[in-house]
Write an enzyme that holds these catalytic residues in place. Sequence first.
Site, short mmCIF file in Angstrom:
data_model
loop_
_atom_site.label_atom_id
_atom_site.label_comp_id
_atom_site.label_asym_id
_atom_site.label_seq_id
_atom_site.Cartn_x
_atom_site.Cartn_y
_atom_site.Cartn_z
N SER A 189 0.83 -1.20 0.00
CA SER A 189 0.00 0.00 0.00
C SER A 189 0.87 1.26 0.00
CB SER A 189 -0.93 -0.08 1.21
OG SER A 189 -1.96 0.85 1.10
N ASP A 343 -10.00 -3.36 -5.37
CA ASP A 343 -9.10 -2.42 -4.69
C ASP A 343 -9.03 -1.14 -5.51
OD1 ASP A 343 -7.00 -1.07 -3.53
OD2 ASP A 343 -5.52 -2.65 -3.80
N HIS A 374 -8.12 -4.87 -0.89
CA HIS A 374 -6.97 -4.15 -0.38
C HIS A 374 -6.66 -4.53 1.08
CE1 HIS A 374 -4.01 -0.93 -0.66
NE2 HIS A 374 -4.24 -0.75 0.62
#
Length: 404
Positions: A189, A343, A374
């Site tokens: 991320s 995501d 995610h």
Amino acid sequence: MGARLLCLCLLTALLGYYIYSPLPPELAQPGTVMLASAALRALGHLSEVAELLGLMHYMEGLRLITTVELVAPTSDENVTVTDTELGGVPVRLYLPKRPPGGLRRAVLFFHGGGWCLGDAGMHGYDLMSRRISNELNAVVVSVNYRLAPLHRFPAQFEDVYVVTKFFLQSKVLSQYGVDPARVCVAGDSAGGNLAAAVAQQLSEDPEVKTKLRAQVLIYPALQALDLDLPSYRDNAHKPLLPRSLMVRFWSEYLSPEPALRAAMAANRHAPPEAGRLLPLVNWSRWLPAAMRGARTPTRARPCARWRGAGGAPALLDRVRAAAGAAGALRCRPRRSVLTCEHDVLRDDGAMYAAPRLRAAGVPVTHHHAGDAFHGAMTFLAWPLELAVGHRLFNTCVEWLKENL
Ligand SMILES: *[C@@H]1O[C@H](CO)[C@@H](O)[C@H](O)[C@H]1NC(C)=O
Ligand SMILES: *[C@@H]1O[C@H](CO)[C@@H](O)[C@H](O)[C@H]1NC(C)=O
């Protein structure tokens, strides 16, 4: 009695309504996903209220997620774990106990959490680092970089860069018995954003003689110029990262100016100077055909209002903030990019792994998980354990075994 029962039923229904959120049918173990997602939403709402009342910053409220997940640096039979500092930046260090049998590999890991949350000591991250250290017989350095809103761009980048440069010095590598040809950066991320930025900056840094072997980017955030990519549209309300939260993360990272968030929410934040960068994140051009599908092209336009505003310079920093804006072409280390179908960041990663890079001679592996969302990879231990988390993590470890 009847009234109480009615109240109880109403409360249960309300709670059920709150927790229940329709999930894509491909997501397995929906109960666990829904619970995690509802807990995050509830904490988000509480943090919003606390912020409105002037009690705390929204991110301070959300940071409770980090706090409850923290585990102490505990060594086990395979790995020695310590909290220490490298180059003046706090890190959690994992040293394998196995006899080295030659020089070791090393992984510099940058955790996720939107540049505002997260910690190397969170249970999920601690497990990942431990297993990588043990299975690859590798030194793992998991960096506790500074977080927004107290510290904004480029503080996060500077911290991970300082650690990386410090670690790549010959005397430090030999102190840990690390092979200079087998060091990589990795992150998920926001940490994927930092890893890509470090790889990019290192390849341009004349002071650094040791080059990275690889970069491992796990559902990374790689550009903030177009927040209306198909993945942002498709997944605006999916777990665990709704579009509104990603917008908040980006805006907190880049600027103290509250207006930036509103502009980003409307995707009207790219300053006029972004005109020459926007074609580099043009999804109708760079997304693989299968992911582009039959969608009608959209066009992100620069917005004159943002001339000279607080967030603009950082938005245009295509090395440190937005490696995805294809400056990355010049960056050689082989890369593994993991993307999840459900995501908002899917297309950031997919464009970074696109054929244009292979054409430029960069070895790229793109894993796309059609059944993941995610953050799925951090679900590695009870009560937040998902089979898909283990699968994604194993994929990552296998890639490292072959490529590092
Ligand atoms: C130590 O390593 C062995 C072999 O990889 C593994 O089976 C065992 O579960 C590890 N122990 C811990 C505490 O992770
Ligand atoms: C994006 O790419 C498409 C397809 O190559 C092209 O037709 C379009 O003009 C591009 N848009 C921008 C803003 O560069």
